[in-house]
Design a protein around this motif. Structure first.
Motif, PDB file in Angstrom:
ATOM      1  N   TRP A 909     -96.615 -31.219 191.795  1.00  0.00           N
ATOM      2  CA  TRP A 909     -96.764 -29.856 192.312  1.00  0.00           C
ATOM      3  C   TRP A 909     -97.248 -29.844 193.762  1.00  0.00           C
ATOM      4  O   TRP A 909     -96.835 -28.985 194.554  1.00  0.00           O
ATOM      5  N   LYS A 910     -98.129 -30.801 194.132  1.00  0.00           N
ATOM      6  CA  LYS A 910     -98.635 -30.842 195.517  1.00  0.00           C
ATOM      7  C   LYS A 910     -97.496 -31.081 196.500  1.00  0.00           C
ATOM      8  O   LYS A 910     -97.420 -30.452 197.564  1.00  0.00           O
ATOM      9  N   THR A 911     -96.615 -32.018 196.129  1.00  0.00           N
ATOM     10  CA  THR A 911     -95.462 -32.317 196.995  1.00  0.00           C
ATOM     11  C   THR A 911     -94.553 -31.097 197.097  1.00  0.00           C
ATOM     12  O   THR A 911     -94.035 -30.792 198.180  1.00  0.00           O
ATOM     13  N   TRP A 913     -95.425 -28.003 196.880  1.00  0.00           N
ATOM     14  CA  TRP A 913     -96.099 -27.023 197.753  1.00  0.00           C
ATOM     15  C   TRP A 913     -95.934 -27.409 199.222  1.00  0.00           C
ATOM     16  O   TRP A 913     -95.674 -26.546 200.066  1.00  0.00           O
ATOM     17  N   ARG A 914     -96.068 -28.717 199.513  1.00  0.00           N
ATOM     18  CA  ARG A 914     -95.883 -29.170 200.909  1.00  0.00           C
ATOM     19  C   ARG A 914     -94.466 -28.868 201.389  1.00  0.00           C
ATOM     20  O   ARG A 914     -94.258 -28.473 202.532  1.00  0.00           O
ATOM     21  N   LYS A1217     -91.941 -36.855 199.142  1.00  0.00           N
ATOM     22  CA  LYS A1217     -93.178 -37.634 199.066  1.00  0.00           C
ATOM     23  C   LYS A1217     -93.101 -38.871 199.972  1.00  0.00           C
ATOM     24  O   LYS A1217     -94.063 -39.217 200.667  1.00  0.00           O
ATOM     25  N   ASN A1220     -93.377 -37.731 203.562  1.00  0.00           N
ATOM     26  CA  ASN A1220     -94.773 -37.356 203.833  1.00  0.00           C
ATOM     27  C   ASN A1220     -95.682 -38.560 203.985  1.00  0.00           C
ATOM     28  O   ASN A1220     -96.661 -38.524 204.734  1.00  0.00           O
TER      29      ASN A1220
END
Length: 1473
Positions: A909-911, A913-914, A1217, A1220
Motif C-alpha cells: 500500500w505504501k508503494t 500511495w507513492r 518499488k 523508488n
C-alpha cells in the motif's frame, strides 16, 4: 399444518384396487433403492481401504481408468439436476394441497442424497482400483430403473402425459437410470471383475507414476477438472513457501512440445501425401493444424456456445421473477387447486426461477472457464509444436542478406507465436459472437418491440468507432515503442560512458538529449493514453447510450408503458450485447495478424540448376570445380571478399545451389580415383557427414567454457587438456573465477575477440570428426598465438589424427605447410593444386604471394613488441575484479529480496500511495471524485428507471392514458436523459483522469530517476551492474508507462461496481446483509491465497521465458556452426525442454486464473441466489427487485476482475518499488563554497598542482586509497604515476593554480580539466558531436584537433566530414582510431591540465606511438599526468611518482630514479626491457 407421508386424507392410504394403484405406495417403493445404496456404501466409505492399484508410487487420487468415466459424471450431474426439479415440483405441488404430502418430495430428496453418494463412492472405488465393490452401484441402478419404470407406467395408465411435469421428470429419470445401468454393464464387460474367470489387469499411466508431473488437469475427475480443485494444494502452499520450478514439476507427456511437434508433423506429412499427385496444389498448414488440434478447438467452441446460450438465462429469469413479484404486489397472482403441475406453471414460480438462475449461472461460468482453459492449452501446445523446427531450417542467406534479422527471429518466438496462441484463444468468439448477437436482438425485440432495434442500431453503429480506436491504439503503441527504443539506446550510452561524462561535466548535456527523446515518447504516450481512455469510455458509454435511445423511443413510440420486468431484462441484454460487438473487431484483427504472421513464417527455398547464390538470384560463386583431398591440409586463400568463406558455406549446404552438386563420399581403402568418380556418377544425392567448423565470426553458447569446447561430446580429460594447450587457453582459463566452469557468452563474462576465437577453434579441434573447417582462425590472434595454434593445433594435433582439414586464411606464410591450395578471385577458383604446382604453372601468382609473405613478416616483426594476448589477459583480469564487486552487490540485493519475500502476503500500500501521489494530488483528487460521482450517477440512472417503471406497474392494464400520463412520462424521460448524459460525460472524464494521472506519474518518476542516476557518485556505477540500472529504464519504466494506468482504472471500476451493486442489493433487500458476511469472508480468503500464488507463477513465467529467448537467439546466430556439426537434434531437444519449462509455468498460471474465476463466479452465483430469494420473500417494489437482480448479475461479471487486477497491480507495483529504491540514493555534492563567477574564466591557466596531506577513500566505510600524499607538479610538467586512477572531485588537499579545489563547485572543476580514459568511448551521433557536445568550438578548431590526432585525412574521406555518422559505441572505427578521437577531444578542450588514465592499455603500439608523440608536441605547454604500467613509454617524463598501497614510495625525475639500482622504478624498467 400436520406432517404425514401420504397426507391427512384417509383415501390416500386406500389399497383396495391394488398396492401399485396407490400413488403414495409407488413413491414409497421408490425410496427402497436409495436406502439400499446408503445402507451398503456408507460403512465402506467410512471404513476405507488401502490402495490396491499398483506396487509403484502414483498420484493416488487421480488414477481414472474405468471405461465410461466422463459419461458417468455427466449422467450423474444430469440426474442430480432432474432430482432438484423433482424436489421443486413436489414442494410446489404440495403447497397447493390442504395437508402436507411428504411422498411428493421425500423420495426425490433421498434420491438426490443417494445419487451424490453414488458418485463419491464411485470416485473412491476407481482411485483405489477395487472394481468388485462397483457391484453395489450396478444393483442400485437396476433397482432404481425398475422402480422408476413402474412409476412411469402407473402415471401413463392414470392418463397423464407429456403436458404434466411430473410425468416428464419421471420419464427422464427412467432414461438416465437406464443409461447409468448400461455404463455399469460396460465396466463389468471391459474389466471382467465379476462373472469372469480372468479379470483385466491395468497399469497406471506413465505420467502418474512419475511424481515429477504435478500438472494433473488431464488426469483428475470431471468435477475437479471443472472447478480446478486439484490446484488447491499448490495455491494454499504458496502462502507458506514460494512456488518454484520444483513445485510445478514437469509437463505430462501428451502436452510436451516434442509430442505436439510430432503430432503436427505427422498431420502435415499426411497433407503432403494427399497433394503429391497434384503438382499445382500445396499442403495446407491450416488443415494440418486442424487435424492435429481440431478436436480441442471444437470442444472449446462447444463450451463457448453453451456458455453464451446459458448467459441469456439471466435476463429471462429476471423478467420472470420481477413479473411474479409485480403480480403478487398487484394481487393478480392466482394459484389454482389442481394437483398436478404443467411445465409452464412450474416455470412461473418465482422461487423456481431463482434456483434455475443460480444453476444456469453455475453452468454458464463452468462452461466459459472450461472454454478458456481448453483454448489456452491448445494454443500452448501449438506454440510448442510449430516454431523451433523452422529456425534450424532457416537458410543462412535469410540472415546474411538481411531478409530476417535476429530481432525479427526473436519476435517470432516472443510475440508472433503468442499472436497465434491468442488467435486460438479468441477463435471460439469468432463463431459464437454472431449467434450471441442474433439471440440478443431477437429477445430484445420480443420484450420491447421495434424500439429495441433502435438500441441495437446504436451499438452496431458505434462498433466501427471502437474498431477505429483499437487500430489507432495499436499504431500509438508502435510509435511509443520506437521512441522507447531510442531513449533506451541513449540511456545505455550514458551509463556506459558515465565516467567520461562526469569527468568532462557533460552529464547534463546528455541528460537533456534523453529528456528530449522522453518528451517525444511522452507525446506518443499521451496519444496512447487518449485512445485508451476513449476505448474505456466507449465500453462504458455504449450501453448507457443504447438504453437511453431504446427507452426514450419506447416511451413515445409504443402504446404500452414500460414495465419493470421488461426494463431490467432488456437492460441486462444490452450489457450482454456490448461485449461481443467490442470483441468482434479485436478477434478479426488478431485473426488477420495470425494468418499474415504465419504466412511470413513459412519461408520456402527451391533449388534449380545454376551456381551458388545467397538467395538474390545472382551467382556469388561461379564455375566452382574443386576437390578436397582426404586426410590432408587444404588451404583456401585470396583477397578480402573473393568468396573464401562463401565456398566453405556452399560446401556445407548453407548457400542455394543454382547448379552442380556437393558430394560427400568416403574414399574406401585401396580405391582409385577413377573408381570413386564412377561411384559419384551413380549417386544422385547423399547426406554429408558431421563437420567440425569454426566460423569467421566467433560464436559462443551461454554456457561454461568446458561446455563450449566439448559441445555435447563426451568429456575426455587427456584430449581436453591437449586441445586447451594447443589453443593457449589455459592461462586465460586460470584467470576466470571458476576456471573452465565459468559461464561465458551473452549472459556470462565478456571475453575479447581473440579469446572467443580460440575457444571456437578449440571446439572444432576437440570434436572427433573426420573433417574440420577453419574459417580464418588467425584473424583475431597475434603472431605468437597464430604460430602456436598452427604448429600445435593444426599441424600436430589434427594432422596426427589424419583428419581432412580445410583452412581459410590470409596468413600466406603458412602456405608451405599446405598439402593442397585453392586460390580464389572474384567468386571463382583462380588456381588449384600444391604449392609446387602453382610455382611451376603460375609463376606470376607465386611471386605475388612471395612478396606478400615478406611484407607480412616485416610487419609482424614490428608488432612483436605489442603483445596482444597479454593485453587481453589484463583486460580480463580487470573485468574479473569489477565483476566480483558486482556479484557481491547482486548477492546483497538477493538478500534484500529474500527479506521482501517474507512480506509477500501483504499488499504494498505504501508503494501504491507513492505512485498515486507522484501523479499529483490534484489529479488524484479529481480521479477519486470523478470515479465516485460517475458510479453514483450510474446507480441513479438505474434507480430512476426502477422508480419510473414501478409507478406504471401499479396500473395493471399496462396501457398509458395519453392525456393523463404525458406530463409524468415527459418528467421521467427528461430525468432519465439528463442522468444518462451526465453518466456518459463522467465516463469520459474518469477514463481521461486515470490515464492522465498515470502519465504524469510516469513522467515524474522517470525524470526523478534519470536525474538521480546522472547525479549519482561514480562509485555507484563501479559497484552496481549496468544491466540492473538499465532494467529500471526499460522493463520497469515500461510497466509504469503502459501497464499500471489501465490496471488501476480496471481495478477501481470493478471495485466500485461491486460495491455499488452490494449497496443497491442491500437497499432493495436489507436481509441480504446477513448472507453477505459469510460470502465476504469466503471472498477475502480466495483473493488472499490467489494473489500470492499468482505473483509467484507470474514471476516463474517471466523467468522461464528469458532462457528460451536467449537459447533461440544464440541458436539463430550459430545456425551454420550447429548444422555443420550436425547438432540440430541436440539444440532442438534443448529448445523443446526450455519450451516445456516455460509452458508448464504458463499453464499453471492459466489454471490459477481459472481457479480464481470459477470460485468468484460461484460466489457471484450465490449472491444472485441470495438476492433473488431475499427479493421474492421480502420486497414489495418490483422495480427495486429488478434493480437488485440486475446488480447481482453485475457482481458475477466483475468479482474476479477485482482480484485479478489486485494481483496484477501488486506485481506491477514492484517496478515502482525498484525505481523508488534508486531515488533514495545519495547524489554527488555538486555545491561548493566558492561561487562559479569568482573562478577566473581561463582557470587553470598555468597548470600548477600542489598536493598537501591528501587522504582519499571511495566510501566513508572503506579504508583510504591515498594516505597523506604530498607532491608538487610544476606547470607544463609531464608526470608519470603508477597509482590506479581516482576520479577527481572536490577534496581537501589539492590546490590548482592557487585555488583549493574543495571550495569549487564540482561541475566547474570538472569542466576545466581534460582526461583520456583507458577505454575509448564514443557516442552515437556525429564526429562533431563526439569532439564538442557543447557546440562551443569552430570547425577550424575541430579540424586542427583531428590533424594533431592524425585523423584528419580519414575523417575527410568519410561522407559528411565532421558530420559523418558514428555508430553506437563507435563500432565503425577501430579501437586505435577511437582512442585517437578521445585524444582529439582532449585537445579541443583548452585545459592546461591533461590526465591520462591507462590510456594506452588497450591499443596497439602504432596508435600508442602517435598518442605519445602528440602528448610531447601538441601538449608541450600543458601539465600532463599519466597513469600507466608500460614503463618504457614514460622514460621521457619530467617527473615520476611511484606509489604503493596509497603511499608515495619514490618521487623524482626518471634519470634520478634510474640511478638508484635498488629502487622500485629501476626494477620496473629492468623487468619491462
Amino acid at each position: 399444518m400436520s406432517l404425514s407421508f401420504c397426507g391427512n386424507n384417509i383415501s390416500s392410504y386406500d389399497i383396495f384396487d391394488g398396492v401399485l394403484q396407490n400413488p403414495c405406495f409407488v413413491d414409497a417403493l421408490n425410496l427402497v433403492p436409495h436406502v439400499f445404496l446408503l445402507f451398503i456404501t456408507f460403512p465402506i466409505l467410512f471404513i476405507g481401504w488401502g490402495s490396491q492399484s499398483s506396487k509403484v508410487q502414483i498420484h493416488h487420487n487421480t488414477w481414472l481408468h474405468f471405461p465410461g468415466h466422463n459419461l458417468r459424471w455427466i449422467l450423474t450431474f444430469a440426474l442430480l439436476f432432474v432430482h432438484v426439479c423433482e424436489i421443486a415440483e413436489g414442494i410446489v405441488s404440495d403447497s397447493r394441497r390442504e395437508s402436507r404430502h411428504l411422498h411428493l418430495f421425500m423420495p426425490a430428496v433421498m434420491g438426490f442424497v443417494a445419487t451424490t453418494t453414488s458418485i463419491v463412492y464411485y470416485h473412491n472405488i476407481e482411485t483405489s482400483n477395487f472394481p468388485k465393490l462397483l457391484l453395489a452401484l450396478f444393483l442400485y441402478w437396476v433397482m432404481a430403473f425398475i422402480t422408476k419404470t413402474i412409476k412411469l407406467v402407473k402415471y401413463w395408465q392414470s392418463g397423464w402425459g407429456v403436458s404434466d411435469l411430473r410425468f416428464c421428470i419421471t420419464g427422464m429419470m427412467v432414461i438416465l437410470n437406464g443409461l447409468l445401468m448400461a455404463v455399469e454393464i460396460n465396466v463389468i464387460r471391459v474389466r471382467r471383475y465379476v462373472f469372469f474367470m480372468n479379470p483385466q489387469k491395468v497399469k497406471p499411466p506413465e505420467d502418474l507414476q512419475d511424481l515429477g508431473v504435478r500438472f494433473l488437469q488431464p488426469f483428475v475427475n470431471l468435477l475437479s477438472k471443472a472447478t480446478y480443485w486439484w490446484m488447491n494444494t499448490l495455491i494454499i502452499s504458496a502462502h507458506k513457501k514460494p512456488i518454484d520450478l520444483k513445485a510445478i514439476g514437469k509437463l505430462p507427456i501428451a502436452m510436451r512440445a516434442v509430442t505436439n511437434y510430432v503430432c503436427l508433423k505427422d498431420a502435415y506429412e499426411e497433407q503432403k501425401k494427399k497433394v503429391a499427385d497434384h503438382p499445382n496444389r500445396t499442403p495446407s498448414i491450416w488443415l494440418a493444424m486442424y487435424r492435429a488440434f481440431g478436436r480441442p478447438i471444437l470442444l472449446s467452441s462447444t463450451f463457448r456456445y453453451l456458455a453464451d446460450l446459458l448467459g441469456f438465462a439471466g435476463p429471462l429469469c429476471i423478467s420472470g421473477i420481477v413479473q411474479r413479484v409485480n403480480e403478487t404486489q398487484n394481487g393478480t397472482n392466482n394459484t389454482t387447486g389442481v394437483k398436478t403441475l404443467s411445465s409452464k406453471e412450474f416455470l412461473e414460480n418465482a422461487y423456481v426461477l431463482a434456483v434455475l438462475l443460480f444453476l444456469a449461472l453455475i453452468l454458464q461460468r463452468t462452461f466459459l472457464q472450461a472454454s478458456y482453459y481448453v483454448t489456452i492449452e491448445t494454443g500452448i501446445n501449438l506454440r510448442g509444436a510449430m516454431i523451433y523446427n523452422k529456425i534450424l531450417r532457416l537458410s543462412t542467406s535469410n540472415l546474411s542478406m538481411g531478409e530476417m534479422t535476429l530481432g525479427q527471429i526473436n519476435n517470432l518466438v516472443a510475440i508472433e507465436t503468442n499472436q497465434l496462441m491468442w488467435f486460438l484463444f479468441l477463435c471460439p468468439n469468432l463463431w459464437a459472437m454472431p449467434v450471441q448477437i442474433i439471440m440478443g436482438v431477437i429477445l430484445l425485440y420480443n420484450l420491447l418491440g421495434s424500439s429495441a432495434l433502435v438500441g441495437a442500431a446504436v451499438i452496431v453503429l458505434l462498433a466501427p468507432i471502437q474498431y477505429f480506436i483499437a487500430t489507432k491504439l495499436a499504431e500509438a503503441q508502435k510509435s511509443t515503442l520506437d521512441y522507447s527504443t531510442e531513449r533506451l539506446k541513449k540511456t545505455n550510452e550514458i551509463l556506459k560512458g558515465i565516467k567520461l561524462l562526469k569527468l568532462y561535466a557533460w552529464e547534463h548535456i546528455f541528460c537533456k538529449s534523453v529528456e528530449e527523446t522522453r518528451m517525444k515518447e511522452l507525446s506518443s504516450l499521451k496519444t496512447f493514453a487518449l485512445y485508451t481512455s476513449l476505448s474505456i469510455f466507449m465500453n462504458a458509454a455504449i450501453p448507457i447510450a443504447a438504453v437511453l435511445a431504446t427507452f426514450v423511443t419506447h416511451a413515445y413510440a409504443s402504446g404500452n408503458n414500460l414495465k419493470p420486468a421488461e426494463a431490467f431484462a432488456s437492460l441486462s441484454l444490452f450489457h450482454i450485447l456490448v461485449t461481443p460487438l467490442f470483441l468482434l473487431s479485436t478477434v478479426v484483427r488478431f485473426a488477420v495478424k495470425a494468418i499474415i504472421r504465419y504466412a511470413l513464417e513459412c519461408l520456402k527455398f527451391f533449388v534449380t540448376n545454376g551456381y551458388f547464390s545467397w538467395g538474390s538470384g545472382l551467382a556469388t560463386l561461379s564455375n566452382i570445380d574443386i576437390r578436397i583431398p582426404t586426410g590432408q591440409l587444404t588451404m583456401i586463400v585470396g583477397q578480402v571478399g573473393c568468396g573464401k568463406s562463401s565456398l566453405l558455406l556452399a560446401i556445407l549446404g548453407e548457400m542455394q545451389t543454382l547448379e552442380g552438386k556437393v558430394y560427400w563420399i568416403p574414399k574406401e581403402k585401396g580405391e582409385r580415383d577413377e573408381e570413386r568418380t564412377k561411384k559419384l556418377s551413380k549417386i544422385v544425392r547423399m547426406n554429408r557427414y558431421s563437420v567440425a567448423y569454426a566460423a569467421q565470426k566467433p560464436w559462443l553458447l551461454n554456457a561454461t567454457v568446458e561446455e563450449n569446447i566439448t559441445f555435447g561430446s563426451p568429456f575426455n580429460k587427456q584430449r581436453y587438456k591437449a586441445v586447451t594447450d594447443a589453443c593457449s587457453l589455459q592461462p586465460d582459463i586460470d584467470l576466470l573465477p571458476f576456471g573452465d566452469q565459468t559461464e561465458i557468452g551473452e549472459r556470462g563474462i565478456n571475453l575479447s575477440g581473440g579469446q572467443r576465437q580460440r575457444i571456437c577453434v578449440a571446439r572444432a579441434l576437440y570434436q572427433n570428426t573426420n573433417i574440420v573447417f577453419l574459417d580464418d582462425p588467425f584473424s583475431a590472434l597475434d603472431i605468437h598465438l597464430s604460430d602456436h595454434l598452427m604448429q600445435e593445433g593444426i599441424l600436430k594435433f589434427l594432422q596426427d589424427d589424419k583428419r581432412t582439414l580445410v583452412l581459410v586464411t590470409h596468413k600466406l606464410q603458412y602456405l608451405t605447410h599446405a598439402d593442397w591450395i585453392i586460390a580464389m578471385k572474384d567468386g571463382s577458383v583462380l588456381r588449384e593444386g600444391t604449392l609446387k604446382d602453382i610455382q611451376t604453372k603460375d609463376v606470376e601468382l607465386y611471386e605475388h604471394w612471395k612478396t606478400l609473405m615478406n611484407r607480412q613478416d616485416q610487419e609482424l616483426e614490428k608488432d612483436m613488441e605489442a603483445d596482444q594476448t597479454t593485453l587481453e589477459r589484463k583486460t580480463l583480469r580487470r573485468a574479473m575484479y569489477s565483476r566480483e564487486a558486482k556479484e557481491e552487490e547482486e548477492e546483497d540485493e538477493d538478500d534484500n529480496m529474500s527479506t521482501v519475500m517474507r512480506l509477500r502476503t501483504k499488499m504494498p500500500w505504501k508503494t501504491c500511495w507513492r505512485y498515486l501521489t507522484s501523479g499529483g494530488f490534484f489529479l488524484l483528487f479529481l480521479m477519486i471524485f470523478s470515479k465516485l460521482l460517475k458510479h453514483s450517477v450510474i446507480v441513479a440512472i438505474d434507480y430512476w428507471l426502477a422508480t419510473w417503471t414501478s409507478e406504471y406497474s401499479i396500473n395493471n392494464t399496462g396501457k398509458a392514458d395519453q392525456e393523463n400520463c404525458t406530463p409524468s412520462t415527459t418528467y421521467y424521460v427528461a430525468g432519465f436523459s439528463i442522468l444518462c448524459g451526465a453518466g456518459i460525460f463522467l465516463c469520459l472524464v474518469t477514463s481521461l483522469t486515470v490515464e492522465w494521472m498515470g502519465l504524469t506519474a510516469a513522467k515524474n518518476l522517470h525524470q526523478n530517476l534519470l536525474n538521480k542516476i546522472i547525479l549519482g557518485p561514480i562509485r555507484f556505477f563501479d559497484t552496481t551492474p549496468l544491466g540492473l540500472i538499465l532494467n529500471r529504464f526499460s522493463a520497469d519504466t515500461n510497466i509504469i508507462d503502459q501497464h499500471i494506468p489501465p490496471t488501476l482504472e480496471s481495478l477501481t471500476r470493478s471495485t466500485l461496481l461491486c460495491l455499488s451493486a452490494i449497496g443497491m442489493i442491500s437497499y432493495a433487500t436489507p436481509v441480504f446483509l446477513v448472507a453477505l458476511v459469510p460470502l465476504g469472508v469466503a471472498f477475502y480468503f480466495i483473493q488472499k491465497y490467489f494473489r500470492v500464488a499468482s505473483k509467484d507463477l507470474q514471476e516463474l513465467d517471466d523467468s522461464t521465458q528469458l532462457p528460451l529467448l536467449c537459447h533461440f537467439s544464440e541458436t539463430a546466430e550459430g545456425l551454420t556452426t550447429i548444422r555443420a556439426f550436425r547438432h540440430e537434434t541436440r539444440f532442438k531437444q534443448r529448445m523443446l525442454e526450455l519450451t516445456d519449462t516455460n509452458n508448464i509455468a504458463y499453464l499453471f498460471l492459466s489454471a490459477a486464473n481459472r481457479w480464481l474465476e470459477v470460485r468468484t463466479d460461484y460466489l457471484g452465483a450465490c449472491i444472485v441466489l441470495t438476492a433473488s430469494i431475499a427479493s421474492i420473500s421480502g420486497s414489495s417494489n418490483s422495480g427495486l427487485v429488478g434493480l437488485g437482480l440486475l446488480y447481482a448479475l453485475t457482481i458475477t461479471n466483475y468479482l474476479n476482475w477485482v482480484v485479478r487486477n489486485l494481483a496484477d497491480l501488486e506485481v506491477q507495483m514492484g517496478a515502482v518499488k525498484k525505481v523508488n529504491s534508486f531515488l533514495t540514493m545519495e547524489s554527488e555534492n555538486y555545491e561548493g563554497t566558492m561561487d562559479p563567477s569568482q573562478v577566473p574564466e581561463h582557470w587553470p591557466q598555468e597548470g600548477e598542482i600542489k598536493i598537501h596531506d591528501l587522504c582519499v577513500r571511495y566510501e566513508n566505510n572503506l579504508k583510504p586509497v591515498l594516505k597523506h600524499v604530498k607532491a608538487y607538479i610544476k606547470p607544463g610538467q609531464k608526470v608519470w604515476n603508477s597509482l590506479p586512477f581516482v576520479s577527481y572531485k572536490s577534496v581537501d588537499g589539492i590546490v590548482i593554480d592557487g585555488i583549493d579545489i574543495s571550495k569549487l563547485p564540482l561541475h566547474t572543476l570538472r569542466s576545466r580539466l581534460s582526461i583520456i580514459l583507458q577505454d575509448p568511448i564514443l557516442f552515437s551521433g556525429s564526429i562533431r558531436f563526439n569532439l564538442d557536445p557543447e557546440c562551443k568550438c569552430t570547425d577550424d578548431r575541430l579540424w586542427e584537433a583531428l590533424e594533431i590526432a592524425q585523423l584528419k585525412n580519414m575523417v575527410k574521406s568519410l561522407p559528411g566530414g565532421l558530420d559523418a555518422i558514428v555508430t553506437e559505441g563507435g563500432e565503425n572505427f577501430s579501437v586505435g582510431q577511437r582512442q585517437l578521437f578521445c585524444l582529439a577531444r582532449a585537445f579541443v578542450r583548452k585545459s592546461s591540465i591533461l590526465i591520462m588514465d591507462e590510456a594506452t592499455a588497450s591499443i596497439d603500439m602504432a596508435t600508442e606511438n602517435i598518442l605519445q608523440k602528440v602528448v610531447m608536441t601538441a601538449f608541450a605547454d600543458r601539465t600532463v599526468v599519466t597513469i600507466a604500467h608500460r614503463v618504457h613509454t614514460i622514460l621521457t617524463a619530467d617527473l615520476v611518482i611511484v606509489m604503493k598501497r596509497g603511499n608515495i614510495l619514490e618521487y623524482d625525475t626518471p634519470e634520478s630514479l634510474l640511478a638508484r639500482e635498488d629502487g622500485v622504478f629501476a626494477s620496473f624498467v629492468r623487468a619491462d626491457m
